[in-house]
Design a protein around this motif. Sequence first.
Motif, PDB file in Angstrom:
ATOM      1  N   THR A   1      45.072   9.432   6.979  1.00 36.65           N
ATOM      2  CA  THR A   1      43.863  10.045   7.565  1.00 36.65           C
ATOM      3  C   THR A   1      42.743   9.013   7.770  1.00 36.65           C
ATOM      4  OG1 THR A   1      42.951  10.613   5.377  1.00 36.65           O
ATOM      5  CG2 THR A   1      44.392  12.244   6.436  1.00 36.65           C
ATOM      6  N   GLU A   2      43.086   7.744   7.672  1.00 46.30           N
ATOM      7  CA  GLU A   2      42.056   6.697   7.742  1.00 46.30           C
ATOM      8  C   GLU A   2      41.453   6.592   9.144  1.00 46.30           C
ATOM      9  OE1 GLU A   2      45.014   5.808   4.588  1.00 46.30           O
ATOM     10  OE2 GLU A   2      45.167   6.190   6.744  1.00 46.30           O
ATOM     11  N   GLN A   3      40.158   6.326   9.167  1.00 46.54           N
ATOM     12  CA  GLN A   3      39.438   6.067  10.411  1.00 46.54           C
ATOM     13  C   GLN A   3      38.425   4.953  10.161  1.00 46.54           C
ATOM     14  OE1 GLN A   3      37.708   9.797  11.707  1.00 46.54           O
ATOM     15  NE2 GLN A   3      39.505  10.279  12.962  1.00 46.54           N
ATOM     16  N   GLU A   4      38.112   4.198  11.191  1.00 47.09           N
ATOM     17  CA  GLU A   4      37.156   3.106  11.046  1.00 47.09           C
ATOM     18  C   GLU A   4      35.903   3.408  11.860  1.00 47.09           C
ATOM     19  OE1 GLU A   4      37.045  -1.813  11.254  1.00 47.09           O
ATOM     20  OE2 GLU A   4      38.806  -0.697  11.916  1.00 47.09           O
ATOM     21  N   GLN A   5      34.764   3.073  11.305  1.00 51.30           N
ATOM     22  CA  GLN A   5      33.512   3.266  12.031  1.00 51.30           C
ATOM     23  C   GLN A   5      32.549   2.129  11.720  1.00 51.30           C
ATOM     24  OE1 GLN A   5      32.746   7.140   9.981  1.00 51.30           O
ATOM     25  NE2 GLN A   5      30.712   6.289   9.573  1.00 51.30           N
ATOM     26  N   ASP A   6      31.696   1.826  12.682  1.00 50.49           N
ATOM     27  CA  ASP A   6      30.726   0.753  12.515  1.00 50.49           C
ATOM     28  C   ASP A   6      29.652   1.149  11.507  1.00 50.49           C
ATOM     29  OD1 ASP A   6      32.078  -0.677  14.436  1.00 50.49           O
ATOM     30  OD2 ASP A   6      30.746  -0.067  16.078  1.00 50.49           O
ATOM     31  N   VAL A   7      29.195   0.171  10.744  1.00 56.73           N
ATOM     32  CA  VAL A   7      28.129   0.405   9.780  1.00 56.73           C
ATOM     33  C   VAL A   7      27.453  -0.928   9.472  1.00 56.73           C
ATOM     34  CG1 VAL A   7      29.612   0.114   7.746  1.00 56.73           C
ATOM     35  CG2 VAL A   7      27.565   1.529   7.590  1.00 56.73           C
ATOM     36  N   ASP A   8      26.165  -0.889   9.249  1.00 58.23           N
ATOM     37  CA  ASP A   8      25.402  -2.105   8.940  1.00 58.23           C
ATOM     38  C   ASP A   8      24.912  -2.139   7.498  1.00 58.23           C
ATOM     39  OD1 ASP A   8      25.273  -3.224  11.717  1.00 58.23           O
ATOM     40  OD2 ASP A   8      24.225  -1.324  12.081  1.00 58.23           O
ATOM     41  N   VAL A   9      24.692  -0.973   6.935  1.00 61.05           N
ATOM     42  CA  VAL A   9      24.211  -0.864   5.550  1.00 61.05           C
ATOM     43  C   VAL A   9      24.954   0.275   4.873  1.00 61.05           C
ATOM     44  CG1 VAL A   9      22.242  -0.366   4.049  1.00 61.05           C
ATOM     45  CG2 VAL A   9      21.911  -1.766   6.103  1.00 61.05           C
ATOM     46  N   VAL A  10      25.443   0.027   3.661  1.00 59.48           N
ATOM     47  CA  VAL A  10      26.136   1.045   2.876  1.00 59.48           C
ATOM     48  C   VAL A  10      25.395   1.211   1.549  1.00 59.48           C
ATOM     49  CG1 VAL A  10      28.282   1.705   1.731  1.00 59.48           C
ATOM     50  CG2 VAL A  10      28.357   0.472   3.915  1.00 59.48           C
ATOM     51  N   ILE A  11      25.141   2.451   1.175  1.00 58.80           N
ATOM     52  CA  ILE A  11      24.447   2.742  -0.077  1.00 58.80           C
ATOM     53  C   ILE A  11      25.363   3.601  -0.945  1.00 58.80           C
ATOM     54  CG2 ILE A  11      22.376   3.711  -1.128  1.00 58.80           C
ATOM     55  CD1 ILE A  11      21.068   3.422   1.688  1.00 58.80           C
ATOM     56  N   LEU A  12      25.661   3.131  -2.136  1.00 53.78           N
ATOM     57  CA  LEU A  12      26.541   3.844  -3.064  1.00 53.78           C
ATOM     58  C   LEU A  12      25.709   4.717  -3.991  1.00 53.78           C
ATOM     59  CD1 LEU A  12      28.912   0.882  -4.022  1.00 53.78           C
ATOM     60  CD2 LEU A  12      29.106   2.483  -2.099  1.00 53.78           C
ATOM     61  N   ALA A  13      25.799   6.026  -3.778  1.00 53.53           N
ATOM     62  CA  ALA A  13      25.034   6.987  -4.575  1.00 53.53           C
ATOM     63  C   ALA A  13      26.006   7.947  -5.247  1.00 53.53           C
ATOM     64  CB  ALA A  13      24.046   7.745  -3.683  1.00 53.53           C
ATOM     65  N   MET A  14      26.886   7.389  -6.044  1.00 51.78           N
ATOM     66  CA  MET A  14      27.995   8.152  -6.614  1.00 51.78           C
ATOM     67  C   MET A  14      27.773   8.548  -8.066  1.00 51.78           C
ATOM     68  SD  MET A  14      31.131   6.038  -4.873  1.00 51.78           S
ATOM     69  CE  MET A  14      30.788   4.596  -5.870  1.00 51.78           C
ATOM     70  N   GLY A  15      26.534   8.417  -8.522  1.00 56.57           N
ATOM     71  CA  GLY A  15      26.235   8.825  -9.886  1.00 56.57           C
ATOM     72  C   GLY A  15      26.418   7.707 -10.892  1.00 56.57           C
ATOM     73  N   PHE A  16      26.404   8.085 -12.163  1.00 57.25           N
ATOM     74  CA  PHE A  16      26.418   7.115 -13.246  1.00 57.25           C
ATOM     75  C   PHE A  16      27.463   7.495 -14.291  1.00 57.25           C
ATOM     76  CE2 PHE A  16      22.276   7.273 -11.308  1.00 57.25           C
ATOM     77  CZ  PHE A  16      21.932   5.936 -11.147  1.00 57.25           C
ATOM     78  N   ASN A  17      27.989   6.464 -14.948  1.00 57.41           N
ATOM     79  CA  ASN A  17      28.984   6.681 -16.000  1.00 57.41           C
ATOM     80  C   ASN A  17      28.351   6.938 -17.357  1.00 57.41           C
ATOM     81  OD1 ASN A  17      31.377   6.188 -14.383  1.00 57.41           O
ATOM     82  ND2 ASN A  17      30.731   4.038 -14.322  1.00 57.41           N
ATOM     83  N   GLY A  18      27.164   6.407 -17.583  1.00 58.28           N
ATOM     84  CA  GLY A  18      26.511   6.548 -18.878  1.00 58.28           C
ATOM     85  C   GLY A  18      25.645   5.348 -19.165  1.00 58.28           C
ATOM     86  N   ALA A  19      25.323   5.161 -20.441  1.00 62.71           N
ATOM     87  CA  ALA A  19      24.446   4.062 -20.850  1.00 62.71           C
ATOM     88  C   ALA A  19      25.142   2.716 -20.703  1.00 62.71           C
ATOM     89  CB  ALA A  19      24.011   4.257 -22.297  1.00 62.71           C
ATOM     90  N   GLU A  20      24.352   1.685 -20.447  1.00 59.47           N
ATOM     91  CA  GLU A  20      24.881   0.327 -20.427  1.00 59.47           C
ATOM     92  C   GLU A  20      25.162  -0.093 -21.867  1.00 59.47           C
ATOM     93  OE1 GLU A  20      23.020  -2.195 -16.978  1.00 59.47           O
ATOM     94  OE2 GLU A  20      21.429  -0.956 -17.832  1.00 59.47           O
ATOM     95  N   GLN A  21      26.423  -0.257 -22.173  1.00 52.91           N
ATOM     96  CA  GLN A  21      26.844  -0.446 -23.554  1.00 52.91           C
ATOM     97  C   GLN A  21      26.293  -1.717 -24.197  1.00 52.91           C
ATOM     98  OE1 GLN A  21      28.643   1.838 -25.477  1.00 52.91           O
ATOM     99  NE2 GLN A  21      28.045   3.063 -23.700  1.00 52.91           N
ATOM    100  N   LYS A  22      25.944  -2.705 -23.400  1.00 57.06           N
ATOM    101  CA  LYS A  22      25.467  -3.957 -23.981  1.00 57.06           C
ATOM    102  C   LYS A  22      24.196  -3.760 -24.800  1.00 57.06           C
ATOM    103  CE  LYS A  22      23.055  -5.315 -19.707  1.00 57.06           C
ATOM    104  NZ  LYS A  22      22.964  -6.335 -18.638  1.00 57.06           N
ATOM    105  N   TYR A  23      23.384  -2.779 -24.428  1.00 49.75           N
ATOM    106  CA  TYR A  23      22.154  -2.546 -25.177  1.00 49.75           C
ATOM    107  C   TYR A  23      22.435  -1.849 -26.513  1.00 49.75           C
ATOM    108  CZ  TYR A  23      19.932  -3.840 -20.806  1.00 49.75           C
ATOM    109  OH  TYR A  23      19.544  -4.527 -19.677  1.00 49.75           O
ATOM    110  N   LEU A  24      23.381  -0.924 -26.500  1.00 54.41           N
ATOM    111  CA  LEU A  24      23.780  -0.288 -27.760  1.00 54.41           C
ATOM    112  C   LEU A  24      24.460  -1.307 -28.672  1.00 54.41           C
ATOM    113  CD1 LEU A  24      25.239   3.078 -26.385  1.00 54.41           C
ATOM    114  CD2 LEU A  24      22.970   2.689 -27.354  1.00 54.41           C
ATOM    115  N   GLN A  25      25.303  -2.150 -28.072  1.00 49.55           N
ATOM    116  CA  GLN A  25      26.019  -3.158 -28.856  1.00 49.55           C
ATOM    117  C   GLN A  25      25.071  -4.177 -29.469  1.00 49.55           C
ATOM    118  OE1 GLN A  25      28.791  -4.627 -25.949  1.00 49.55           O
ATOM    119  NE2 GLN A  25      30.064  -2.774 -26.001  1.00 49.55           N
ATOM    120  N   ALA A  26      23.969  -4.471 -28.779  1.00 49.76           N
ATOM    121  CA  ALA A  26      22.998  -5.431 -29.304  1.00 49.76           C
ATOM    122  C   ALA A  26      22.425  -4.966 -30.640  1.00 49.76           C
ATOM    123  CB  ALA A  26      21.866  -5.638 -28.305  1.00 49.76           C
TER     124      ALA A  26
END
Length: 474
Positions: A397-422
């Motif tokens: 079902t693939e189709q190709e279309q022109d685009v100049d800017v893509v914005i990923l707004a797919m939500g978040f997984n959770g906290a950045e673990q590096k800060y908790l690990q610190a």
Amino acid sequence: MSDPFGFMKYPRVNNPYRPVKERVKDFAELQHVLSDEERRKQATRCMNCGVPHCHVGFFYSGGKAVSGCPNDNLIPEWNDMVSQAKDRAAFERLTKTNYLPDFTGRVCPAPCEVACNEALHGKGITIKDNERFIIDQGFKYGWVKESGLPVKRNGIKIAIVGSGPTGLSCAWRLNRLGYDVTVFEKDDQPGGFAMYGIPNMKLPKGIVFRRIEVMKEIGIKFVVNTTVGVDVTAAELKQHYQRIVLAIGARSARDLDVKGRQLKGIYQAVDFLTLATKKVVKDGTKATKVLAGKKVLVIGGGDTGNDCIATAVRMGAKDVRQLEINRRPPTYRLPNNPWPEWPLTARTGYGQEEAKELFGGVITDYEMTAVGFTGQNGLVKSVTTSKARFHKPVPGTEQEQDVDVVILAMGFNGAEQKYLQAFGVDQVNEDYTSNDEQVFVAGDARRGPSLVIWGIYEGRMVAEQVDAACQVRV
């Protein structure tokens, strides 16, 4: 209530949105406010319902969240006070539980309104707009600063890492209890997601600055451009502060692991919104032409995706489209989604409305995803899309279309673990404590991505836990 039949006398009137063709010319606030007279009529619509589902709160039944405010807000009480022009009393009742109604009165999706008893057969009360009116009165007459001052200082120092709604709510409560509070923020301005994750037209940054300024005036300290683990170590914080609250949010964004992802012109939503907001703060609210002639694709729905659409429109994009991997919701409630649950129905966001009016056609393609990008000279130039079933691409079902800017707004997984690990945190408990008795965790960092009102609630609750742990009350 001042008039239990008010809802029969006055129709619901929302704060009106500016016309699309006017508002897309700038990043200024979307809405106008009603007159004080009309606002009191709207508050009078709050009826003597007996069981106010508006503040029953979120709970889970059969795996589904039932609507209502999770923050214990005393909604019928302050509605009644507004209707009687007792604005100071309304302010005191509102801020008893909600320390940041200047934020929620503008950006909360208002689950309280759809849970309103009147919403069963009619239109719920304008709770969010009423809330905004109350807090604006509070700032106008100086009640906000007065309400945040402590009676006495106890000399105990508390560090809060993160200045989003959770951090600010926690700081406000602890300061009132007499603690010396310092808030650390890695960005150049306090406010967290409220500052850079929500665009100016939805939450004007002047509103955020106003809140931060009052917090400074009542004794709360802010340290910006400071990343814990880089500019200051966890050990240093633990040495100088008796308790530490990690309110770092859930900023680990979902990404696309597809060919061409490394191309320039592909942004994470918060990065894109941050760039736009920084320009507004620096240059003012006039619309820009940064994306003039560009075709923009937003991948992901939800409020953040809608905000990205609206932002791209104001940046002069030639065309804006959206991919949503989920199925289009129904236009009406299904039998398994009754009141007072949050209605799982299709809604058109303000950004989608703007793009549709400007560009026409179908703005959002449901059950669609991106499976690859191609570029030229390191810049993204096209996207390959595919139909999706159960969140998986459908081969062929693939189709190709022109685009100049893509914005990923797919939500978040959770906290950045590096800060908790610190801080050596590997266990976070329901009562906001962690495996380190000196460190507490609250907000999205604890519960995952959620609403601003949940962040305010968690900030309030963790402050009480910190106070109990310090065994000091003023």
